[in-house]
Design a protein around this motif. Structure first.
Motif, mmCIF file in Angstrom:
data_model
loop_
_atom_site.group_PDB
_atom_site.id
_atom_site.type_symbol
_atom_site.label_atom_id
_atom_site.label_comp_id
_atom_site.label_asym_id
_atom_site.label_seq_id
_atom_site.Cartn_x
_atom_site.Cartn_y
_atom_site.Cartn_z
ATOM 1 N N ARG A 3 -1.315 95.747 89.876
ATOM 2 C CA ARG A 3 -1.659 96.390 88.601
ATOM 3 C C ARG A 3 -2.424 97.676 88.927
ATOM 4 O O ARG A 3 -3.551 97.629 89.428
ATOM 5 N N THR A 4 -1.807 98.827 88.638
ATOM 6 C CA THR A 4 -2.376 100.128 88.984
ATOM 7 C C THR A 4 -3.102 100.729 87.786
ATOM 8 O O THR A 4 -2.567 100.764 86.679
ATOM 9 N N VAL A 5 -4.312 101.196 88.058
ATOM 10 C CA VAL A 5 -5.151 101.831 87.044
ATOM 11 C C VAL A 5 -5.374 103.282 87.451
ATOM 12 O O VAL A 5 -5.609 103.576 88.623
ATOM 13 N N ILE A 6 -5.302 104.161 86.464
ATOM 14 C CA ILE A 6 -5.652 105.560 86.669
ATOM 15 C C ILE A 6 -6.933 105.838 85.884
ATOM 16 O O ILE A 6 -7.048 105.472 84.714
ATOM 17 N N ALA A 7 -7.867 106.489 86.558
ATOM 18 C CA ALA A 7 -9.034 107.068 85.894
ATOM 19 C C ALA A 7 -8.952 108.564 86.163
ATOM 20 O O ALA A 7 -8.330 109.002 87.132
ATOM 21 N N GLN A 8 -9.561 109.337 85.310
ATOM 22 C CA GLN A 8 -9.502 110.782 85.522
ATOM 23 C C GLN A 8 -10.776 111.432 85.004
ATOM 24 O O GLN A 8 -11.486 110.863 84.181
ATOM 25 N N GLY A 9 -11.050 112.607 85.527
ATOM 26 C CA GLY A 9 -12.223 113.333 85.071
ATOM 27 C C GLY A 9 -12.500 114.528 85.956
ATOM 28 O O GLY A 9 -11.773 114.819 86.903
ATOM 29 N N THR A 10 -13.602 115.189 85.645
ATOM 30 C CA THR A 10 -14.025 116.367 86.395
ATOM 31 C C THR A 10 -14.862 115.964 87.606
ATOM 32 O O THR A 10 -14.687 116.484 88.695
ATOM 33 N N PHE A 11 -15.796 115.024 87.426
ATOM 34 C CA PHE A 11 -16.644 114.500 88.499
ATOM 35 C C PHE A 11 -17.348 115.613 89.255
ATOM 36 O O PHE A 11 -17.329 115.658 90.482
ATOM 37 N N ASP A 12 -17.996 116.493 88.509
ATOM 38 C CA ASP A 12 -18.596 117.665 89.130
ATOM 39 C C ASP A 12 -19.782 117.308 90.022
ATOM 40 O O ASP A 12 -19.717 117.471 91.226
ATOM 41 N N ILE A 13 -20.849 116.860 89.445
ATOM 42 C CA ILE A 13 -21.999 116.404 90.230
ATOM 43 C C ILE A 13 -22.039 114.899 90.014
ATOM 44 O O ILE A 13 -22.408 114.424 88.940
ATOM 45 N N LEU A 14 -21.598 114.167 91.019
ATOM 46 C CA LEU A 14 -21.447 112.721 90.874
ATOM 47 C C LEU A 14 -22.786 112.063 90.566
ATOM 48 O O LEU A 14 -23.803 112.373 91.188
ATOM 49 N N HIS A 15 -22.779 111.148 89.595
ATOM 50 C CA HIS A 15 -23.999 110.461 89.168
ATOM 51 C C HIS A 15 -23.675 109.008 88.851
ATOM 52 O O HIS A 15 -22.496 108.613 88.847
ATOM 53 N N PRO A 16 -24.702 108.171 88.582
ATOM 54 C CA PRO A 16 -24.459 106.743 88.334
ATOM 55 C C PRO A 16 -23.510 106.454 87.169
ATOM 56 O O PRO A 16 -22.818 105.438 87.185
ATOM 57 N N THR A 39 -10.093 122.865 88.445
ATOM 58 C CA THR A 39 -11.046 123.726 87.739
ATOM 59 C C THR A 39 -10.368 124.461 86.587
ATOM 60 O O THR A 39 -10.931 124.574 85.497
ATOM 61 N N THR A 40 -9.131 124.904 86.785
ATOM 62 C CA THR A 40 -8.415 125.652 85.742
ATOM 63 C C THR A 40 -8.113 124.803 84.518
ATOM 64 O O THR A 40 -7.852 125.339 83.450
ATOM 65 N N ASN A 41 -8.127 123.476 84.668
ATOM 66 C CA ASN A 41 -7.821 122.592 83.540
ATOM 67 C C ASN A 41 -9.059 122.132 82.781
ATOM 68 O O ASN A 41 -8.933 121.430 81.784
ATOM 69 N N VAL A 42 -10.230 122.502 83.245
ATOM 70 C CA VAL A 42 -11.461 122.096 82.567
ATOM 71 C C VAL A 42 -11.780 123.161 81.522
ATOM 72 O O VAL A 42 -12.362 124.191 81.816
ATOM 73 N N ASP A 43 -11.353 122.883 80.284
ATOM 74 C CA ASP A 43 -11.546 123.873 79.219
ATOM 75 C C ASP A 43 -12.363 123.328 78.053
ATOM 76 O O ASP A 43 -12.579 124.019 77.074
ATOM 77 N N HIS A 44 -12.839 122.097 78.159
ATOM 78 C CA HIS A 44 -13.614 121.481 77.080
ATOM 79 C C HIS A 44 -15.117 121.560 77.327
ATOM 80 O O HIS A 44 -15.895 121.105 76.508
ATOM 81 N N LYS A 45 -15.501 122.140 78.470
ATOM 82 C CA LYS A 45 -16.914 122.297 78.821
ATOM 83 C C LYS A 45 -17.005 123.393 79.868
ATOM 84 O O LYS A 45 -15.993 123.966 80.266
ATOM 85 N N GLU A 46 -18.224 123.673 80.315
ATOM 86 C CA GLU A 46 -18.416 124.703 81.335
ATOM 87 C C GLU A 46 -17.604 124.368 82.582
ATOM 88 O O GLU A 46 -17.389 123.204 82.907
ATOM 89 N N ALA A 47 -17.183 125.406 83.297
ATOM 90 C CA ALA A 47 -16.433 125.206 84.531
ATOM 91 C C ALA A 47 -17.273 124.429 85.542
ATOM 92 O O ALA A 47 -18.493 124.582 85.587
#
Length: 143
Positions: A3-16, A39-47
């Motif tokens: 069973r394969t799961v995908i998670a996704q995100g920016t993960f800029d400064i990794l935190h708990p 980076t080019t796809n992050v358009d909902h918040k600061e780069a």
């Protein structure tokens, strides 16, 4: 059958909060693949502060993650089509609209569910579970 799961995100400064999200995502299946946003796809918040390859490498080092990859530069659904997951796990506060994602998955013939991970409350009064809050504190104390 895996069973394969995908998670996704920016993960800029990794935190708990990121670690919590990815651990919950991993618990939804047998294999966790994380798509790290370009980076080019992050358009909902600061780069992002960190380059995409660095963010991918840090996420890939987490125990809960089987593999971290970079997202597609133009179409965020391309890696999802290639991986053909059973579950897409969204973070509890991610801006994504689960109904819109499910509609696009249906349109592309991808049969998987979309679930949200639960929230994680700070374990200490001054614990920061947001990249934005970490940056704000850095600027406040060192800016």
């Amino acid at each position: 059958m895996t069973r394969t799961v995908i998670a996704q995100g920016t993960f800029d400064i990794l935190h708990p909060g990121h670690v919590h999200y990815l651990e919950e995502a991993a618990a939804m299946g047998d294999e966790l693949i994380v798509i790290v946003a370009r980076t080019t796809n992050v358009d909902h918040k600061e780069a992002p502060i960190c380059p995409a390859t660095q963010r991918r490498d840090v996420v890939d080092a987490l125990e809960a993650v089987d593999e971290a990859i970079l997202g597609h530069e133009e179409d965020i659904f391309v890696p999802i089509e290639e991986i053909d997951p059973d579950v897409i796990a969204l973070g509890h506060d991610q801006h994504h609209d689960a109904d819109a994602i499910e509609a696009e998955l249906d349109r592309r013939g991808i049969d998987c569910t979309v679930d949200r991970a639960g929230a994680r409350e700070p374990s200490e009064e001054d614990e920061l579970l947001s990249t934005r809050l970490i940056i704000d504190r850095i600027l406040e104390r060192r800016g």
